[in-house]
Design an enzyme around this catalytic site. Structure first.
Site, short mmCIF file in Angstrom:
data_model
loop_
_atom_site.label_atom_id
_atom_site.label_comp_id
_atom_site.label_asym_id
_atom_site.label_seq_id
_atom_site.Cartn_x
_atom_site.Cartn_y
_atom_site.Cartn_z
N THR A 67 0.87 -1.18 0.00
CA THR A 67 0.00 0.00 0.00
C THR A 67 0.91 1.23 0.00
O THR A 67 1.97 1.25 0.63
CB THR A 67 -0.96 0.03 1.22
OG1 THR A 67 -0.21 -0.15 2.42
CG2 THR A 67 -2.02 -1.06 1.12
N SER A 93 5.42 -1.19 -1.33
CA SER A 93 4.95 -0.48 -2.53
C SER A 93 6.08 0.32 -3.16
O SER A 93 6.86 0.98 -2.46
CB SER A 93 3.80 0.46 -2.15
OG SER A 93 3.49 1.29 -3.25
N HIS A 231 -7.19 -5.39 -6.19
CA HIS A 231 -6.60 -4.12 -5.74
C HIS A 231 -7.45 -3.50 -4.63
O HIS A 231 -7.60 -2.28 -4.55
CB HIS A 231 -6.46 -3.17 -6.94
CG HIS A 231 -5.30 -2.23 -6.88
ND1 HIS A 231 -4.22 -2.33 -7.70
CD2 HIS A 231 -5.04 -1.17 -6.08
CE1 HIS A 231 -3.35 -1.36 -7.44
NE2 HIS A 231 -3.83 -0.64 -6.45
N GLY A 263 -7.64 -9.06 -0.41
CA GLY A 263 -8.91 -8.36 -0.61
C GLY A 263 -9.93 -8.72 0.44
O GLY A 263 -10.50 -9.81 0.41
C1 LIG Z 1 -4.39 3.00 0.25
C2 LIG Z 1 -4.03 1.86 -0.64
C3 LIG Z 1 -2.89 1.95 -1.42
C4 LIG Z 1 -2.54 0.89 -2.24
N1 LIG Z 1 -1.39 0.96 -2.94
C5 LIG Z 1 -1.01 -0.06 -3.71
C6 LIG Z 1 0.23 -0.03 -4.39
O1 LIG Z 1 0.99 0.93 -4.30
N2 LIG Z 1 0.54 -1.09 -5.17
C7 LIG Z 1 -0.27 -2.18 -5.30
O2 LIG Z 1 0.05 -3.12 -6.02
N3 LIG Z 1 -1.44 -2.26 -4.64
C8 LIG Z 1 -1.82 -1.23 -3.84
N4 LIG Z 1 -2.99 -1.32 -3.14
C9 LIG Z 1 -3.76 -2.57 -3.18
C10 LIG Z 1 -3.31 -3.54 -2.06
O3 LIG Z 1 -2.05 -4.07 -2.35
C11 LIG Z 1 -4.26 -4.72 -1.87
O4 LIG Z 1 -4.46 -5.35 -3.10
C12 LIG Z 1 -5.59 -4.37 -1.25
O5 LIG Z 1 -5.48 -3.28 -0.36
C13 LIG Z 1 -6.13 -5.57 -0.50
O6 LIG Z 1 -7.38 -5.34 0.00
P1 LIG Z 1 -7.68 -4.92 1.54
O7 LIG Z 1 -7.27 -3.51 1.68
O8 LIG Z 1 -9.16 -5.12 1.59
O9 LIG Z 1 -6.95 -5.86 2.45
C14 LIG Z 1 -3.36 -0.27 -2.31
C15 LIG Z 1 -4.50 -0.36 -1.52
C16 LIG Z 1 -4.83 0.69 -0.67
C17 LIG Z 1 -6.05 0.55 0.19
C1 LIG Z 2 -1.42 4.44 -7.52
C2 LIG Z 2 -0.57 4.08 -6.36
C3 LIG Z 2 0.38 5.18 -6.01
C4 LIG Z 2 -1.28 3.60 -5.18
C5 LIG Z 2 -2.29 2.55 -5.45
O1 LIG Z 2 -2.05 1.56 -6.07
C6 LIG Z 2 -3.60 2.74 -4.90
O2 LIG Z 2 -3.83 3.79 -4.31
O3 LIG Z 2 -4.44 1.84 -5.03
#
Ligand SMILES: Cc1cc2nc3c(=O)[nH]c(=O)nc-3n(C[C@H](O)[C@H](O)[C@H](O)COP(=O)(O)O)c2cc1C
Ligand SMILES: CC(C)CC(=O)C(=O)O
Length: 331
Positions: A67, A93, A231, A263
Site C-alpha cells: 500500500t 509499494s 486491488h 482483498g
Molecule cells: C491506500 C491503498 C494503497 C494501495 N497501494 C497499492 C500499491 O501501491 N501497489 C499495489 O500493487 N497495490 C496497492 N494497493 C492494493 C493492495 O495491495 C491490496 O491489493 C488491497 O489493499 C487488498 O485489499 P484490503 O485492503 O481489503 O486488504 C493499495 C491499496 C490501498 C487501500
Molecule cells: C497508484 C498508487 C500510487 C497507489 C495505489 O495503487 C492505490 O492507491 O491503489
C-alpha cells in the site's frame, strides 16, 4: 470483522486527516467491489474436520500487501510497518514514502518489491536495480492498473498528490516525487513481464490476476507466483469479490506456482477461508494502515498478532486442516 481491528480503524479514523483516511479507505466507483470483498467471506462457511489427533504448527501464511504512502498514516511510515512485520512477507509499494533500502534495513523478515512497470523501461530497470541492491527477495509486478482507478472520495476532496514534505521516495530522482509522476500505461503487456525477468534473477510474481486464462499465461511466462487480487476494490468496480475469483485461478494453475490472495481479509477466519480455497497466503491491506495510523509500529504489530492468534485458533478448531472440500456456501 475482528472487533480489535474495528477498534483500530475507529482510532485511525479519529486521528487521520479525513482526506487521507478516505484515500486509504476508499474504492473505485460506487465501491461495490470494496464492500463485496468483505461480504464474500460471510457467504461461506467451513466444515471442520474432527478427531484429527494432531497439534497444529505455528505457521502463519500472511503477507503485508503493498500500500502506498505510509507516512500519510504515521510519521514513521514504512519504517514502522517494516519493524512490525516480523517474519511475514512485507510487499513494499514502489510508492513508499521511505526509500526501499531503508524499508529493508528496518525489516527482520523478507521484503518483496512491488512494481508498476513504467513505460520508460530505463526507469523500470532503475527501480528493479534499486530493489536488488536493497536486498529485496522478489519483485511483484502489479498488473491490474492500466490506468489509475477513479476514486470518487479522492475526487470529491481534490486529493491528487502528496502534501509538502512527503514523496514517493523510490521515484523522486527518477521521475519526480508525486503520485502523478507514477505512470500507468495500457500499453504494458506480457512482453514487459519478460523484459523484467531478463533484467533480474529475482523471482517475479504478478499481482492483480482474476481471469484463469491470465493465470495460465502467467505460468507459461515462468512467474514465481500469482496474487489473486482486485486491488482492494480500487480499480474496476465491476469485478467479482477477490475471494470469489480465487478458486478458478487455483484450479487453472493446478499447483504449478503458488497462488496468493488479497482483498477484504479482516479476521483470522477470513485467512482460513482463503487458504481452504487454495491460497498459499493471504495479504492484508487496509487493516495494516489502520494499525499504523492508530499506533505506529505497535499498531501494526497488534493487527498481525490479533490475526495470527485468531487464525491459529480457527485452524485448531478445524482439526489443523484446511481444504476446498471443507468450504460450503451458507444457505
Ligand atoms: C491506500 C491503498 C494503497 C494501495 N497501494 C497499492 C500499491 O501501491 N501497489 C499495489 O500493487 N497495490 C496497492 N494497493 C492494493 C493492495 O495491495 C491490496 O491489493 C488491497 O489493499 C487488498 O485489499 P484490503 O485492503 O481489503 O486488504 C493499495 C491499496 C490501498 C487501500
Ligand atoms: C497508484 C498508487 C500510487 C497507489 C495505489 O495503487 C492505490 O492507491 O491503489
Amino acid at each position: 470483522m475482528n472487533p480489535l481491528l474495528a477498534e483500530l480503524h475507529d482510532k485511525a479514523r479519529a486521528v487521520l486527516d479525513p482526506v487521507h483516511h478516505d484515500f486509504f479507505a476508499g474504492g473505485v466507483g460506487d465501491e461495490v467491489v470494496l464492500a463485496e470483498n468483505e461480504a464474500a467471506f460471510r457467504r461461506l462457511a467451513l466444515l471442520p474436520r474432527v478427531l484429527r489427533g494432531k497439534q497444529i504448527s505455528g505457521d502463519f501464511p500472511v503477507m503485508i500487501s503493498p500500500t502506498a504512502f505510509h507516512r500519510l498514516a504515521h510519521p514513521d511510515g514504512e519504517l514502522a510497518t517494516a519493524r512490525a512485520a516480523g517474519d511475514a512477507v512485507l510487499v513494499s509499494s514502489m510508492a513508499s514514502t521511505v526509500p526501499i533500502a531503508d524499508v529493508v534495513a528496518a525489516a527482520s523478515g523478507p521484503v518483496w518489491f512491488q512494481l508498476y512497470v513504467q513505460p520508460d523501461m530505463d526507469v523500470t530497470e532503475a527501480l528493479v536495480r534499486r530493489a536488488e541492491r536493497a536486498g529485496c527477495e522478489a519483485v511483484v509486478v502489479t498488473v491490474d492498473s492500466p490506468v489509475f482507478g477513479r476514486h470518487r472520495r479522492d475526487l470529491a476532496h481534490g486529493f491528487h498528490d502528496l502534501p509538502a514534505g512527503l514523496a514517493a521516495e523510490n521515484m523522486r530522482d527518477l521521475v519526480g516525487p508525486g503520485l502523478r509522476d507514477i505512470e500507468m500505461s495500457p500499453l504494458v503487456s506480457w512482453e514487459h513481464i519478460g523484459r523484467v525477468q531478463e533484467m533480474t534473477a529475482l523471482p517475479l510474481w504478478v499481482k492483480g490476476v482474476l481471469h484463469p486464462k491470465d493465470a495460465i499465461i502467467a505460468v507459461r511466462h515462468g512467474v514465481a507466483g500469482i496474487v489473486v487480487s482486485n486491488h482492494g476494490g480500487r480499480q474496476l468496480d465491476l469485478v467479482p469479490a477477490a475471494l470469489d475469483a480465487l478458486p478458478a485461478v487455483v484450479d487453472a494453475v493446478a499447483g504449478r506456482v503458488p497462488v496468493a490472495f488479497d482483498g477484504g481479509v479482516r479476521s483470522g477466519g477470513d485467512i482460513a477461508l482463503a487458504l481452504a480455497l487454495g491460497a498459499s497466503s493471504a495479504g492484508i491491506g487496509r487493516p495494516v494502515l489502520w494499525g499504523l495510523a492508530a499506533d505506529g509500529e505497535q499498531g501494526v504489530r497488534r493487527v498481525l498478532d490479533v490475526l495470527r492468534d485468531e487464525f491459529l485458533h480457527v485452524l485448531t478448531l478445524c482439526g489443523g486442516e484446511l481444504s476446498r472440500d471443507m468450504v460450503v456456501t451458507r444457505c
